[in-house]
Design an enzyme around this catalytic site. Sequence first.
Site, PDB file in Angstrom:
ATOM      1  N   GLU A 164      -8.702  -9.233  11.784  1.00 26.01           N
ATOM      2  CA  GLU A 164      -9.124  -8.253  10.986  1.00 26.01           C
ATOM      3  C   GLU A 164      -8.130  -8.041  10.416  1.00 26.01           C
ATOM      4  O   GLU A 164      -7.244  -8.006  11.404  1.00 26.01           O
ATOM      5  CB  GLU A 164      -9.359  -6.671  11.797  1.00 26.01           C
ATOM      6  CG  GLU A 164     -10.733  -6.908  12.470  1.00 26.01           C
ATOM      7  CD  GLU A 164     -12.304  -7.697  11.493  1.00 26.01           C
ATOM      8  OE1 GLU A 164     -11.798  -7.543  10.410  1.00 26.01           O
ATOM      9  OE2 GLU A 164     -13.051  -8.230  12.464  1.00 26.01           O
ATOM     10  N   GLY A 165      -7.991  -7.565   9.052  1.00 27.52           N
ATOM     11  CA  GLY A 165      -6.853  -6.805   8.314  1.00 27.52           C
ATOM     12  C   GLY A 165      -6.252  -5.619   8.369  1.00 27.52           C
ATOM     13  O   GLY A 165      -6.935  -4.458   8.886  1.00 27.52           O
ATOM     14  N   PHE A 166      -5.182  -4.863   7.497  1.00 28.41           N
ATOM     15  CA  PHE A 166      -4.838  -3.925   7.837  1.00 28.41           C
ATOM     16  C   PHE A 166      -5.716  -2.628   6.943  1.00 28.41           C
ATOM     17  O   PHE A 166      -5.822  -2.080   8.491  1.00 28.41           O
ATOM     18  CB  PHE A 166      -3.671  -4.375   6.616  1.00 28.41           C
ATOM     19  CG  PHE A 166      -2.388  -2.636   6.641  1.00 28.41           C
ATOM     20  CD1 PHE A 166      -2.303  -2.691   8.434  1.00 28.41           C
ATOM     21  CD2 PHE A 166      -2.375  -2.096   6.074  1.00 28.41           C
ATOM     22  CE1 PHE A 166      -1.220  -1.080   8.439  1.00 28.41           C
ATOM     23  CE2 PHE A 166      -1.620  -0.270   5.384  1.00 28.41           C
ATOM     24  CZ  PHE A 166      -1.236  -0.287   6.812  1.00 28.41           C
ATOM     25  N   ASP A 172       2.690  -0.904  -3.437  1.00 27.37           N
ATOM     26  CA  ASP A 172       0.780  -0.471  -3.964  1.00 27.37           C
ATOM     27  C   ASP A 172       0.095   0.015  -3.893  1.00 27.37           C
ATOM     28  O   ASP A 172      -0.394   0.663  -4.947  1.00 27.37           O
ATOM     29  CB  ASP A 172       0.496  -2.400  -4.446  1.00 27.37           C
ATOM     30  CG  ASP A 172       1.193  -3.019  -5.108  1.00 27.37           C
ATOM     31  OD1 ASP A 172       1.884  -2.648  -5.504  1.00 27.37           O
ATOM     32  OD2 ASP A 172       1.548  -3.944  -3.960  1.00 27.37           O
ATOM     33  N   THR A 192     -11.567  -3.262   1.825  1.00 28.78           N
ATOM     34  CA  THR A 192     -11.138  -2.431   2.619  1.00 28.78           C
ATOM     35  C   THR A 192      -9.165  -1.803   1.548  1.00 28.78           C
ATOM     36  O   THR A 192      -9.329  -0.604   1.810  1.00 28.78           O
ATOM     37  CB  THR A 192     -11.027  -2.426   3.513  1.00 28.78           C
ATOM     38  OG1 THR A 192      -9.974  -3.564   4.378  1.00 28.78           O
ATOM     39  CG2 THR A 192     -12.395  -2.426   4.510  1.00 28.78           C
ATOM     40  N   PHE A 193      -9.131  -2.825   1.221  1.00 28.39           N
ATOM     41  CA  PHE A 193      -7.668  -1.874   0.374  1.00 28.39           C
ATOM     42  C   PHE A 193      -8.376  -1.387  -0.423  1.00 28.39           C
ATOM     43  O   PHE A 193      -7.336   0.013  -0.827  1.00 28.39           O
ATOM     44  CB  PHE A 193      -6.813  -3.163  -0.289  1.00 28.39           C
ATOM     45  CG  PHE A 193      -5.616  -3.491  -0.526  1.00 28.39           C
ATOM     46  CD1 PHE A 193      -4.825  -2.553  -2.171  1.00 28.39           C
ATOM     47  CD2 PHE A 193      -4.861  -3.595   0.451  1.00 28.39           C
ATOM     48  CE1 PHE A 193      -4.212  -2.666  -1.822  1.00 28.39           C
ATOM     49  CE2 PHE A 193      -3.516  -3.751   0.135  1.00 28.39           C
ATOM     50  CZ  PHE A 193      -2.674  -2.841  -1.782  1.00 28.39           C
ATOM     51  N   HIS A 237      -6.433  -3.181  -8.303  1.00 34.24           N
ATOM     52  CA  HIS A 237      -6.332  -3.369  -7.399  1.00 34.24           C
ATOM     53  C   HIS A 237      -6.916  -5.146  -7.744  1.00 34.24           C
ATOM     54  O   HIS A 237      -8.238  -5.151  -7.302  1.00 34.24           O
ATOM     55  CB  HIS A 237      -7.167  -2.776  -6.180  1.00 34.24           C
ATOM     56  CG  HIS A 237      -7.011  -3.766  -5.027  1.00 34.24           C
ATOM     57  ND1 HIS A 237      -7.935  -3.958  -4.177  1.00 34.24           N
ATOM     58  CD2 HIS A 237      -5.647  -4.493  -4.775  1.00 34.24           C
ATOM     59  CE1 HIS A 237      -7.671  -5.031  -3.438  1.00 34.24           C
ATOM     60  NE2 HIS A 237      -6.104  -5.563  -3.152  1.00 34.24           N
ATOM     61  N   LEU A 238      -6.747  -6.216  -7.460  1.00 34.06           N
ATOM     62  CA  LEU A 238      -6.901  -6.965  -8.251  1.00 34.06           C
ATOM     63  C   LEU A 238      -7.190  -7.781  -6.905  1.00 34.06           C
ATOM     64  O   LEU A 238      -6.159  -8.873  -6.638  1.00 34.06           O
ATOM     65  CB  LEU A 238      -6.128  -7.948  -9.016  1.00 34.06           C
ATOM     66  CG  LEU A 238      -7.136  -9.436  -9.896  1.00 34.06           C
ATOM     67  CD1 LEU A 238      -8.194  -9.751 -10.269  1.00 34.06           C
ATOM     68  CD2 LEU A 238      -5.721 -10.114 -10.329  1.00 34.06           C
ATOM     69  N   ARG A 239      -8.108  -8.097  -6.257  1.00 32.63           N
ATOM     70  CA  ARG A 239      -7.647  -8.928  -4.268  1.00 32.63           C
ATOM     71  C   ARG A 239      -8.017 -10.736  -4.568  1.00 32.63           C
ATOM     72  O   ARG A 239      -9.420 -10.750  -5.571  1.00 32.63           O
ATOM     73  CB  ARG A 239      -8.939  -8.164  -3.827  1.00 32.63           C
ATOM     74  CG  ARG A 239      -8.408  -8.596  -2.344  1.00 32.63           C
ATOM     75  CD  ARG A 239      -7.615  -8.359  -1.379  1.00 32.63           C
ATOM     76  NE  ARG A 239      -7.878  -9.098  -0.043  1.00 32.63           N
ATOM     77  CZ  ARG A 239      -7.700  -9.562   0.798  1.00 32.63           C
ATOM     78  NH1 ARG A 239      -7.172 -10.834  -0.102  1.00 32.63           N
ATOM     79  NH2 ARG A 239      -8.022 -10.087   1.743  1.00 32.63           N
TER      80      ARG A 239
HETATM   81  O1  GFB Z   1      -5.644  -4.714   4.089  1.00 34.87           O
HETATM   82  P1  GFB Z   1      -6.906  -5.903   3.979  1.00 34.87           P
HETATM   83  O2  GFB Z   1      -7.378  -5.753   5.465  1.00 34.87           O
HETATM   84  O3  GFB Z   1      -8.246  -6.028   2.636  1.00 34.87           O
HETATM   85  O4  GFB Z   1      -6.240  -7.506   3.274  1.00 34.87           O
HETATM   86  P2  GFB Z   1      -8.988  -6.565   2.370  1.00 34.87           P
HETATM   87  C1  GFB Z   1      -5.817  -7.700   2.642  1.00 34.87           C
HETATM   88  C2  GFB Z   1      -4.432  -7.791   3.212  1.00 34.87           C
HETATM   89  O5  GFB Z   1      -4.024  -8.494   1.951  1.00 34.87           O
HETATM   90  C3  GFB Z   1      -3.328  -6.703   2.676  1.00 34.87           C
HETATM   91  C4  GFB Z   1      -3.201  -7.935   1.586  1.00 34.87           C
HETATM   92  O6  GFB Z   1      -3.386  -5.658   4.272  1.00 34.87           O
HETATM   93  C5  GFB Z   1      -2.596  -6.620   2.363  1.00 34.87           C
HETATM   94  O7  GFB Z   1      -1.527  -7.735   2.868  1.00 34.87           O
HETATM   95  N1  GFB Z   1      -3.155  -7.610   0.232  1.00 34.87           N
HETATM   96  C6  GFB Z   1      -4.546  -7.376  -0.647  1.00 34.87           C
HETATM   97  C7  GFB Z   1      -2.164  -7.127  -0.849  1.00 34.87           C
HETATM   98  N2  GFB Z   1      -3.958  -6.493  -1.564  1.00 34.87           N
HETATM   99  C8  GFB Z   1      -2.393  -6.378  -2.184  1.00 34.87           C
HETATM  100  C9  GFB Z   1      -2.440  -6.139  -3.123  1.00 34.87           C
HETATM  101  O8  GFB Z   1      -2.834  -5.146  -4.126  1.00 34.87           O
HETATM  102  N3  GFB Z   1      -0.754  -5.707  -3.241  1.00 34.87           N
HETATM  103  C10 GFB Z   1       0.179  -6.092  -2.264  1.00 34.87           C
HETATM  104  N4  GFB Z   1       0.707  -5.833  -1.304  1.00 34.87           N
HETATM  105  N5  GFB Z   1      -0.485  -6.760  -0.723  1.00 34.87           N
HETATM  106  C11 GFB Z   1     -10.318  -8.100   4.129  1.00 34.87           C
HETATM  107  C12 GFB Z   1      -9.423  -9.140   5.480  1.00 34.87           C
HETATM  108  O9  GFB Z   1      -9.520  -7.291   3.254  1.00 34.87           O
HETATM  109  O10 GFB Z   1     -10.882  -9.347   3.400  1.00 34.87           O
HETATM  110  C13 GFB Z   1     -10.262  -9.807   6.387  1.00 34.87           C
HETATM  111  O11 GFB Z   1      -9.354  -7.742   6.672  1.00 34.87           O
HETATM  112  C14 GFB Z   1     -10.975 -11.077   6.093  1.00 34.87           C
HETATM  113  O12 GFB Z   1      -9.606  -9.800   7.271  1.00 34.87           O
HETATM  114  C15 GFB Z   1     -11.738 -10.669   4.508  1.00 34.87           C
HETATM  115  O13 GFB Z   1      -9.522 -11.902   5.395  1.00 34.87           O
HETATM  116  C16 GFB Z   1     -12.895 -11.580   3.420  1.00 34.87           C
HETATM  117  O14 GFB Z   1     -10.684  -5.988   2.998  1.00 34.87           O
HETATM  118  O15 GFB Z   1      -9.347  -6.817   1.221  1.00 34.87           O
END
Ligand code: GFB
Length: 431
Positions: free
Chosen positions: A53-55, A373, A390-391, A291-293
């Site tokens: 799981e991510g942050f 960010d 979730t970011f 926020h461009l994921r």
């Molecule tokens: O935070 P997070 O759980 O969001 O995981 P999602 C994305 C990680 O990617 C962040 C980096 O914790 C950052 O380390 N990241 C993403 C970014 N966007 C940015 C940005 O705009 N700036 C910076 N500096 N870093 C889920 C994951 O991601 O996506 C799951 O938690 C899985 O494990 C799923 O991979 C597909 O909810 O976007």
Amino acid sequence: MALAFRVLSLFLLVCTLRVFSEHSEHEHDLNGASEDLKYREPRYLLYDVNPGEGFNLRRDVYMRIAVLVRSLNEDGPWTLVLPPWSRLYHWRSRDVGPQERIPWSLFFDLDSLREFVPVMEFHEFLEVNKKNTIDEVYYLQHYKEGWDKWEEKMDKRPCITNPYDWNPESQHWYGWFFGYNDEVEALKMECISVMGHAGILKPFLLKNTSARSVMLDRAETVLHDRYGDAVFWQVRRSMRFSKQLRDIGDAFRAEFLDSTDAKDKTVVEKSWKNMKRKHGDALGGPYLAVHLRRADFVRVREKDVPSLKFAAKQLKDLAEKHSLNKIFVATDAPMDEYKLLKGYIGDSYEVFKFEPTKQMRKDFKDGGVAIIDQWICAHARLFVGTRESTFSFRIQDEREILGFNPDMTFNRLCHEKDKKCEQPTRWHIEY
Ligand code: GFB
């Protein structure tokens, strides 16, 4: 030695009770508690989350467990032990030193968390505990047979999978333990199948175990007690980023985006408890933030991620509509993709990205840079995020706390083939 431990325990207990008794939003008041309750030794609740799981989902799991620990404190003093950040899947930069055993204080303001529930870092727990063992670990899992009707239940069951190993020499269990696997072991480990909200664990923790330290692994298995209610928002409001990260984000806003709290009406109160903003109170800085994921999303959520060209078109249209000529881009895309996007946006707009110094990257790691960010996005006049990230969700909550008009927050980019382009659910703040 034993006396020193008792004195330290008593000191921690007094701190715990002090934090608690200052808690005005708290329904329960330990000042009125029986002598017996006041002087009981604190118990420790630890937890961990599925390694993949991510942050930002991890932040959500913290909230579920913090509400549980607050509720446990109605019975006696419990402290939540914060799980260090170790080897997260997305944190891959190699030139920033090891991204392991990172304490929560690097990212969050612990005094602010403590205004909701007593917390301590894992290394502090090890110091207080005086031994490198956790008394009991419960590995939460679903029911092997699945389910056809939702009901709240939990049962001790054989483990479906078990990441812990029995060490016959020490007669203990060893496991990952947030990257402390060489040092920490557990005295007991069992699996529990559970279907329900975090609160379902409370009677078990109070009646079925008297262990001093209890760890719940795979804590994401349990749900929020009440998603989106006032208590949910209290714990969310308490999760303030560390001051050092906020300061870096604020300095960037001032230097490049013409954005300060006074002008933008985003001044924050010293305590989150005193901050009750209405929609529309915040104006935000004169920029559009996106926020461009991308990274793994381009593959796993293909239908939600637009091409860079189409993303640029949407951003230009929005910036024009809102008369904004600065665009801030938060992204996990590689530099060449960012440059392409910037090229597609063209010269009519100024495009910015936060570029940390080498030292900042070393000091704050990938997690800290991501928070900066998020902080900059949270202060924009207009925010647009990525679907199902979730970011992006956490940026939306932050903007609810600051008091933005929801129209300026709950927006997302759409794939070119997504003609309906449904916008995000509006989870409004409750007080
Ligand atoms: O935070 P997070 O759980 O969001 O995981 P999602 C994305 C990680 O990617 C962040 C980096 O914790 C950052 O380390 N990241 C993403 C970014 N966007 C940015 C940005 O705009 N700036 C910076 N500096 N870093 C889920 C994951 O991601 O996506 C799951 O938690 C899985 O494990 C799923 O991979 C597909 O909810 O976007």
